[in-house]
Design a protein around this motif. Sequence first.
Motif, PDB file in Angstrom:
ATOM      1  N   ALA A  22       3.801  -4.423   1.169  1.00  0.00           N
ATOM      2  CA  ALA A  22       3.111  -3.681   0.119  1.00  0.00           C
ATOM      3  C   ALA A  22       2.891  -2.235   0.532  1.00  0.00           C
ATOM      4  N   SER A  23       2.642  -2.012   1.808  1.00  0.00           N
ATOM      5  CA  SER A  23       2.403  -0.646   2.269  1.00  0.00           C
ATOM      6  C   SER A  23       3.684   0.172   2.329  1.00  0.00           C
ATOM      7  N   CYS A  24       4.837  -0.464   2.362  1.00  0.00           N
ATOM      8  CA  CYS A  24       6.115   0.249   2.449  1.00  0.00           C
ATOM      9  C   CYS A  24       6.547   0.832   1.114  1.00  0.00           C
ATOM     10  N   SER A  25       6.063   0.309   0.050  1.00  0.00           N
ATOM     11  CA  SER A  25       6.481   0.762  -1.267  1.00  0.00           C
ATOM     12  C   SER A  25       5.256   1.211  -2.049  1.00  0.00           C
ATOM     13  N   SER A  26       5.079   2.517  -2.148  1.00  0.00           N
ATOM     14  CA  SER A  26       3.901   3.058  -2.805  1.00  0.00           C
ATOM     15  C   SER A  26       4.204   3.335  -4.274  1.00  0.00           C
ATOM     16  N   GLY A  86       5.175   8.005  -4.586  1.00  0.00           N
ATOM     17  CA  GLY A  86       4.472   9.102  -3.950  1.00  0.00           C
ATOM     18  C   GLY A  86       3.647   8.614  -2.781  1.00  0.00           C
ATOM     19  N   ASP A  87       3.668   9.398  -1.729  1.00  0.00           N
ATOM     20  CA  ASP A  87       2.880   9.111  -0.535  1.00  0.00           C
ATOM     21  C   ASP A  87       2.524  10.462   0.071  1.00  0.00           C
ATOM     22  N   GLY A  88       1.377  10.975  -0.298  1.00  0.00           N
ATOM     23  CA  GLY A  88       1.031  12.340   0.111  1.00  0.00           C
ATOM     24  C   GLY A  88       1.947  13.306  -0.624  1.00  0.00           C
ATOM     25  N   VAL A  89       2.663  14.135   0.121  1.00  0.00           N
ATOM     26  CA  VAL A  89       3.602  15.070  -0.513  1.00  0.00           C
ATOM     27  C   VAL A  89       5.040  14.573  -0.431  1.00  0.00           C
ATOM     28  N   LYS A  90       5.223  13.329   0.015  1.00  0.00           N
ATOM     29  CA  LYS A  90       6.567  12.753   0.137  1.00  0.00           C
ATOM     30  C   LYS A  90       6.839  11.760  -0.976  1.00  0.00           C
ATOM     31  N   PHE A  93      12.040   6.536  -2.219  1.00  0.00           N
ATOM     32  CA  PHE A  93      12.463   5.470  -3.117  1.00  0.00           C
ATOM     33  C   PHE A  93      12.953   4.277  -2.298  1.00  0.00           C
ATOM     34  N   PRO A  94      12.360   3.104  -2.492  1.00  0.00           N
ATOM     35  CA  PRO A  94      12.909   1.918  -1.826  1.00  0.00           C
ATOM     36  C   PRO A  94      14.353   1.701  -2.297  1.00  0.00           C
ATOM     37  N   GLU A  95      15.218   1.358  -1.383  1.00  0.00           N
ATOM     38  CA  GLU A  95      16.650   1.277  -1.698  1.00  0.00           C
ATOM     39  C   GLU A  95      16.958   0.297  -2.829  1.00  0.00           C
ATOM     40  N   ASP A  96      16.301  -0.866  -2.847  1.00  0.00           N
ATOM     41  CA  ASP A  96      16.579  -1.834  -3.914  1.00  0.00           C
ATOM     42  C   ASP A  96      16.148  -1.302  -5.274  1.00  0.00           C
TER      43      ASP A  96
END
Length: 123
Positions: A22-26, A86-90, A93-96
């Motif tokens: 869950a933390s890997c995909s914001s 979005g994660d801060g200013v980054k 996109f998860p590849e799938d």
Amino acid sequence: MTHDIKLKIQHLLLVALVALMASCSSHPSVPTQYTSVDSIPAIYPDYTDVTVPANIAPLNFMMIDSLCTSCVVRVSSADGSQRTYGDGVKVIFPEDEWNALKSASLGKSIKVEVFGEYEGKWL
């Protein structure tokens, strides 16, 4: 080790794995209040106004304006589905999900809306 302890350890590992995934995909929420601006955000790498080949890797980017403290991106595919990133200013996109977006929009446009937070206000 008893069967109950093994089950508890397996359960704990499963919970940890789910939390990690869950933390890997914001998927943040789009701000409810924002001011629309008619300008292109400063991002790196600069992917503005490009044609994306169908086999390209995710076009991750970051906001490079030093006044921007956070961003949320809403991506709409040709079939009408939407996702936020979005994660801060980054923006990563998860590849799938990226592959699903490309498949749904093959030969069509993908709409990307960037919301940036500047001094507590969203643009």
